[in-house]
Design a protein around this motif. Structure first.
Motif, mmCIF file in Angstrom:
data_model
loop_
_atom_site.group_PDB
_atom_site.id
_atom_site.type_symbol
_atom_site.label_atom_id
_atom_site.label_comp_id
_atom_site.label_asym_id
_atom_site.label_seq_id
_atom_site.Cartn_x
_atom_site.Cartn_y
_atom_site.Cartn_z
ATOM 1 N N PHE A 25 0.829 -1.209 0.000
ATOM 2 C CA PHE A 25 0.000 0.000 0.000
ATOM 3 C C PHE A 25 0.867 1.265 0.000
ATOM 4 C CE2 PHE A 25 -3.035 2.961 2.316
ATOM 5 C CZ PHE A 25 -3.930 3.060 1.266
ATOM 6 N N SER A 70 -0.157 15.663 -0.072
ATOM 7 C CA SER A 70 -1.474 15.310 0.465
ATOM 8 C C SER A 70 -1.598 13.809 0.671
ATOM 9 C CB SER A 70 -2.552 15.813 -0.493
ATOM 10 O OG SER A 70 -3.813 15.324 -0.127
ATOM 11 N N GLN A 123 -1.976 11.633 4.221
ATOM 12 C CA GLN A 123 -3.030 10.651 4.487
ATOM 13 C C GLN A 123 -2.430 9.314 4.912
ATOM 14 O OE1 GLN A 123 -6.362 11.079 4.509
ATOM 15 N NE2 GLN A 123 -6.198 13.245 3.978
ATOM 16 N N TYR A 164 -2.948 7.385 8.445
ATOM 17 C CA TYR A 164 -3.383 5.986 8.559
ATOM 18 C C TYR A 164 -2.421 5.192 9.440
ATOM 19 C CZ TYR A 164 -4.362 1.161 6.979
ATOM 20 O OH TYR A 164 -4.640 -0.175 6.907
ATOM 21 N N PRO A 175 -14.460 12.194 11.731
ATOM 22 C CA PRO A 175 -13.992 13.146 12.746
ATOM 23 C C PRO A 175 -14.002 14.557 12.176
ATOM 24 C CG PRO A 175 -12.501 11.264 12.604
ATOM 25 C CD PRO A 175 -13.489 11.130 11.473
ATOM 26 N N ASP A 196 -9.978 16.141 6.537
ATOM 27 C CA ASP A 196 -9.899 16.947 5.314
ATOM 28 C C ASP A 196 -10.443 16.102 4.158
ATOM 29 O OD1 ASP A 196 -9.180 18.230 2.974
ATOM 30 O OD2 ASP A 196 -7.214 18.843 3.704
ATOM 31 N N SER A 232 -8.628 16.280 0.723
ATOM 32 C CA SER A 232 -7.402 15.486 0.712
ATOM 33 C C SER A 232 -7.711 13.990 0.706
ATOM 34 C CB SER A 232 -6.548 15.854 1.927
ATOM 35 O OG SER A 232 -5.439 14.995 2.028
ATOM 36 N N LEU A 233 -8.720 13.613 1.458
ATOM 37 C CA LEU A 233 -9.082 12.192 1.517
ATOM 38 C C LEU A 233 -9.590 11.687 0.165
ATOM 39 C CD1 LEU A 233 -9.385 9.634 3.228
ATOM 40 C CD2 LEU A 233 -11.666 10.433 3.904
ATOM 41 N N PHE A 246 -6.850 11.163 -2.045
ATOM 42 C CA PHE A 246 -6.153 9.941 -1.636
ATOM 43 C C PHE A 246 -6.834 8.702 -2.217
ATOM 44 C CE2 PHE A 246 -4.954 6.810 1.815
ATOM 45 C CZ PHE A 246 -3.621 6.759 1.475
ATOM 46 N N THR A 248 -4.882 6.120 -4.536
ATOM 47 C CA THR A 248 -4.900 4.682 -4.300
ATOM 48 C C THR A 248 -5.344 3.929 -5.551
ATOM 49 O OG1 THR A 248 -5.402 5.021 -1.967
ATOM 50 C CG2 THR A 248 -5.905 2.858 -2.884
ATOM 51 N N SER A 280 -5.697 -5.694 -2.531
ATOM 52 C CA SER A 280 -4.944 -5.404 -1.315
ATOM 53 C C SER A 280 -4.985 -3.913 -0.988
ATOM 54 C CB SER A 280 -3.496 -5.872 -1.499
ATOM 55 O OG SER A 280 -2.682 -5.422 -0.449
ATOM 56 N N ALA A 281 -4.803 -3.083 -2.004
ATOM 57 C CA ALA A 281 -4.811 -1.638 -1.778
ATOM 58 C C ALA A 281 -6.193 -1.157 -1.353
ATOM 59 C CB ALA A 281 -4.356 -0.912 -3.043
ATOM 60 N N GLN A 337 -6.757 -1.953 2.246
ATOM 61 C CA GLN A 337 -6.069 -1.005 3.134
ATOM 62 C C GLN A 337 -6.833 0.311 3.210
ATOM 63 O OE1 GLN A 337 -3.358 -1.517 5.060
ATOM 64 N NE2 GLN A 337 -3.142 -3.633 4.368
ATOM 65 N N LEU A 338 -7.291 0.767 2.063
ATOM 66 C CA LEU A 338 -8.039 2.029 2.057
ATOM 67 C C LEU A 338 -9.314 1.908 2.884
ATOM 68 C CD1 LEU A 338 -8.291 4.917 0.848
ATOM 69 C CD2 LEU A 338 -9.662 3.887 -0.983
ATOM 70 N N ASN A 392 -9.827 -0.124 5.326
ATOM 71 C CA ASN A 392 -9.392 -0.202 6.709
ATOM 72 C C ASN A 392 -9.175 1.207 7.282
ATOM 73 O OD1 ASN A 392 -8.574 -1.327 9.089
ATOM 74 N ND2 ASN A 392 -6.525 -1.910 8.371
ATOM 75 N N TYR A 393 -8.493 2.029 6.527
ATOM 76 C CA TYR A 393 -8.233 3.409 6.950
ATOM 77 C C TYR A 393 -9.529 4.173 7.153
ATOM 78 C CZ TYR A 393 -6.605 8.294 6.504
ATOM 79 O OH TYR A 393 -6.369 9.630 6.686
ATOM 80 N N ARG A 442 -11.491 3.160 10.163
ATOM 81 C CA ARG A 442 -10.939 3.715 11.406
ATOM 82 C C ARG A 442 -11.348 5.161 11.600
ATOM 83 N NH1 ARG A 442 -6.836 0.229 13.515
ATOM 84 N NH2 ARG A 442 -7.047 -1.639 12.229
ATOM 85 N N LEU A 443 -11.379 5.902 10.495
ATOM 86 C CA LEU A 443 -11.846 7.295 10.582
ATOM 87 C C LEU A 443 -13.306 7.320 11.037
ATOM 88 C CD1 LEU A 443 -10.326 8.872 7.328
ATOM 89 C CD2 LEU A 443 -9.582 9.267 9.686
ATOM 90 N N GLU A 488 -13.734 6.456 14.687
ATOM 91 C CA GLU A 488 -13.373 7.585 15.543
ATOM 92 C C GLU A 488 -14.450 8.662 15.488
ATOM 93 O OE1 GLU A 488 -9.344 8.985 15.054
ATOM 94 O OE2 GLU A 488 -10.007 11.031 15.459
#
Lengths: 221, 221
Positions: free
Chosen positions: A177, A200, A204, A208, B166, B170, B173-174, B177, B181, B200-201, B204-205, B207-208, B211-212, B215
């Motif tokens: 990743f 940017s 990110q 992460y 949260p 941003d 920016s996300l 991202f 990806t 796989s990528a 991961q994205l 997963n990220y 988590r956001l 939160e």
DNA sequence: GTCTATACAACGATAGAC
DNA sequence: GTCTATCGTTGTATAGAC
């Protein structure tokens, strides 16, 4: 100004010219010229005559060493494979000891290339991957090997900090990743001709990874 | 088998042919043929004669509409700009209502293209970006516009779920991202000729982002 | 090993009839 | 608008002297 664009070349020129016999100097010049031109212009857009001019020899020499232009490309990709560690990874690892920061140090190395070239040159492997992955089987295999080597460098570093990640973390996937992010970010930085897109994406990614580390530290040592 | 490779083309062919006068059918054929061939082979590797054969006309017609090959490319990129929403984004948004899942729905659309082409064709814009961003100013600008439009679609969707993130997130920016990806993942999938790198990528994205969201939900509603 | 000269194909683009 | 024929250039690769 053009001559010093690629950090890779300058370092390795100094390192290797001593231990090389006169005989293969021309071959080495051709590989270096090929690397730089393929990186800057792509494979198809680079003519053999440009390579000859840059390497300072004539077509007879090139075709003495390489049966076709594609064979030169393959030599270039093998050269990349040999030089990734000593010229890209190790300088970062010498400077930085924290395993997580080493990964971002590698990413910062690619950022430097964007700065120096004003966002006009990205990853030499990434360029060729999109241009040639489809119709050049031998080349595709070497591109994949180059990516794998890069990923393994990152994974090795992350693994040194494996106790700081949550137990369930797939470090192989995470290191891939990192590579994904780097390649995508370089592409966008070049399209926008701006570092913002690159920075940017790295922000990110750092966000992460910090969340992963935070969770890893919360759940006991 | 080749003819139906690109989902984009088939849909829009049906939608638009009615409302078009006979006069511009040739022009449209040229743009479509250019899109498909540039996507499959790249710009430099596609010859004008190939485009003519695919579009079913002769060189006089092409140069009647477009002064140069590059002008055809620019028409192709404008065509992409017009067709991204109706042909790529909206079909996903119709099928999926959750704003977060819509983003992954778009990513899944690109995955389908990898499946259909056996990982040999990626993002049409991404390919051209790495090939042409350096030395074609007008083209680079259009590539950046295409990326921006794609990013805005993602950002618009994320913004519909902004209260689930949260506060400090941003979203611009996300969303960039997400694009980063996708482009990086497509590149690696093509180099490895395997969906694993792509999946796989995306994992991961996801997963990220989860988590956001976790939160975001923890810190009050 | 390196040189010069060149073969031969493919390229983008143009001209002029219709 | 579309056709056919072709211009002029550049491409990769080769031949043969040195």
């Amino acid at each position: 100004m053009q001559a010093n664009l690629i950090l890779l070349i300058d370092r390795s020129t100094q390192n290797r010219s001593d231990e090389m016999n006169e005989q293969n100097a021309t071959r080495e010049n051709l590989v270096r010229a090929g690397f730089e031109l393929f990186h800057r212009q792509g494979y198809g857009a680079t003519s053999v005559s440009q390579i000859l001019k840059s390497a300072g020899c004539n077509s007879g020499s090139l075709y003495y060493f390489f049966p076709t232009k594609e064979d030169l490309l393959i030599a270039v990709l093998n050269w990349c494979l040999e030089n990734l560690w000593p010229e890209v990874i190790e300088p970062v690892f010498e400077r930085i000891s924290d395993p997580i920061e080493r990964v971002f140090g590698i990413l910062d190395g690619y950022r430097k290339m964007l700065v120096i070239t004003e966002c006009q040159q990205g990853c030499p492997i990434g360029n060729l991957a999109l241009e040639l992955a489809d119709n050049h089987p031998r080349v595709r295999e070497l591109l994949a090997q180059n990516f794998s080597q890069w990923r393994q460098a990152v994974e090795g570093s992350l693994r040194m900090a494996s106790d700081r990640f949550p137990e369930s973390t797939d470090l192989e996937s995470l290191s891939l990743f990192v590579l994904t992010t780097m390649e995508g970010a370089v592409m966008l930085a070049r399209a926008y001709r701006s570092l913002d897109a690159y920075d940017s994406a790295v922000t990110q990614l750092r966000n992460y990874i910090e969340r992963l580390l935070l969770e890893g530290s919360t759940w006991g040592k």
